[in-house]
Scaffold this active site. Structure first.
Site, PDB file in Angstrom:
ATOM      1  N   SER A 144      -2.830  -1.399  -3.084  1.00 23.52           N
ATOM      2  CA  SER A 144      -2.751  -0.759  -2.478  1.00 23.52           C
ATOM      3  C   SER A 144      -2.188   0.678  -3.142  1.00 23.52           C
ATOM      4  O   SER A 144      -1.189   0.488  -3.883  1.00 23.52           O
ATOM      5  CB  SER A 144      -1.294  -1.244  -1.070  1.00 23.52           C
ATOM      6  OG  SER A 144      -1.752   0.093  -0.517  1.00 23.52           O
ATOM      7  N   TYR A 157       5.973  -5.291   0.634  1.00 24.97           N
ATOM      8  CA  TYR A 157       4.991  -4.647   0.138  1.00 24.97           C
ATOM      9  C   TYR A 157       4.860  -4.657  -0.668  1.00 24.97           C
ATOM     10  O   TYR A 157       3.636  -4.850  -1.599  1.00 24.97           O
ATOM     11  CB  TYR A 157       4.151  -4.385   1.721  1.00 24.97           C
ATOM     12  CG  TYR A 157       2.578  -4.361   1.874  1.00 24.97           C
ATOM     13  CD1 TYR A 157       1.560  -5.165   1.824  1.00 24.97           C
ATOM     14  CD2 TYR A 157       2.179  -2.675   1.493  1.00 24.97           C
ATOM     15  CE1 TYR A 157       0.557  -4.922   1.204  1.00 24.97           C
ATOM     16  CE2 TYR A 157       0.860  -2.474   1.769  1.00 24.97           C
ATOM     17  CZ  TYR A 157      -0.161  -3.780   1.325  1.00 24.97           C
ATOM     18  OH  TYR A 157      -1.020  -3.150   0.984  1.00 24.97           O
ATOM     19  N   ILE A 190      -6.933   1.939   5.820  1.00 19.79           N
ATOM     20  CA  ILE A 190      -8.189   1.702   5.427  1.00 19.79           C
ATOM     21  C   ILE A 190      -8.453   1.019   7.214  1.00 19.79           C
ATOM     22  O   ILE A 190      -6.951  -0.136   7.145  1.00 19.79           O
ATOM     23  CB  ILE A 190      -8.463   1.138   5.106  1.00 19.79           C
ATOM     24  CG1 ILE A 190      -8.981   1.384   3.339  1.00 19.79           C
ATOM     25  CG2 ILE A 190      -9.886   0.432   5.207  1.00 19.79           C
ATOM     26  CD1 ILE A 190      -9.374   2.355   3.231  1.00 19.79           C
TER      27      ILE A 190
END
Length: 259
Positions: A144, A157, A190
């Site tokens: 990411s 994350y 996205i």
């Protein structure tokens, strides 16, 4: 266009989003597929889309289960090898995330995030190495922009994706002598269901999609197909001299600075 005809690919997190898009892209390129995720109904929908894209039904294996369960991981690799006789590609796509900062972070949530986003990729890669050695195969890790750029509000994350990027680089060196290539893709925003599963309300998601136009140099969010095509490229012989790379699929976000 990359050629994956007859190649056997394992794709985790294939029930939705980038995982599903990658499965369909691989099907269009002729791959045989082992698809895994927790939601059987969604996985079956992915498998159906792959059949429509060109992969025969008998060349698709669906394995449901929690990717954090080592028995599920072992069964996935064993069943794939037994059904197809080989493994050429591993796409470590399964991922989860929650919005939290240091002071609000629940450690059980932290452990779960690291288990899904990092530990599962490490273990699956480990299990696949003997098979990938025979085929001189490839691993593609789905990371990411959060692994590249620091941002507040999603600590666990972001840490997991930075760890996955370092795993990519280290293992690329370790497996180079076996001619196994290991790379990662680092998408920007996205539009998928991922933000909803992270707990973001629909209104906030819509605001993010509008606001993220300023994050990306190209002035828009990306598309699942753009990430999937990049994964397919890295998995194919077209990328035969690329290993240890972090390929940003983020419309230039990683270059941007606050102004």
């Amino acid at each position: 266009m990359p050629d994956l005809r007859g190649k056997v690919a394992i794709i985790t997190g294939a029930s939705s989003g980038i995982g599903k898009g990658t499965a369909v892209e691989f099907a269009q390129l002729g791959a045989h597929l082992a698809l895994t995720g927790r939601n059987l109904e969604n996985l079956q929908a992915t498998a159906k889309a792959c059949v429509e894209a060109g992969t025969p039904e008998d060349k698709i294996l669906v394995v449901t289960g929690d990717i954090c369960d080592d028995e599920v991981r072992k069964n996935l690799v064993d069943q794939t090898a037994q059904k197809f006789g080989r493994i050429d590609v591993l796409v470590n796509n399964a991922g989860i995330g929650k919005f939290s900062d240091l002071e609000t972070l629940d450690m059980a949530e932290y452990d779960r995030t690291m288990d899904v986003n990092v530990r599962s990729a490490v273990r699956l890669t480990q299990l696949c190495v003997p098979h990938l050695t025979k085929t001189k195969g490839a691993v593609v890790n789905v990371s990411s922009i959060n692994g590249v750029r620091s941002m507040s509000g999603c600590l666990a994350y972001s840490m997991s994706k930075a760890t996955l990027d370092q795993f990519t680089r280290c293992v690329a060196l370790e497996l180079a002598s076996k001619q196994i290539r290991v790379n990662s893709v680092n998408p920007g925003v996205i539009p998928t269901d991922f933000f909803k599963t992270m707990g973001m309300p629909e209104e906030k998601i819509a605001q993010l999609m509008e606001r993220c136009k300023t994050f990306h140099a190209l002035g828009r969010p990306g598309e699942v197909s753009e990430v999937a095509k990049t994964i397919a490229f890295l998995a194919s012989s077209d990328a035969s001299f690329i290993t240890g790379a972090q390929l940003s699929v983020d419309g230039g976000w990683h270059l941007m600075c606050p102004r």
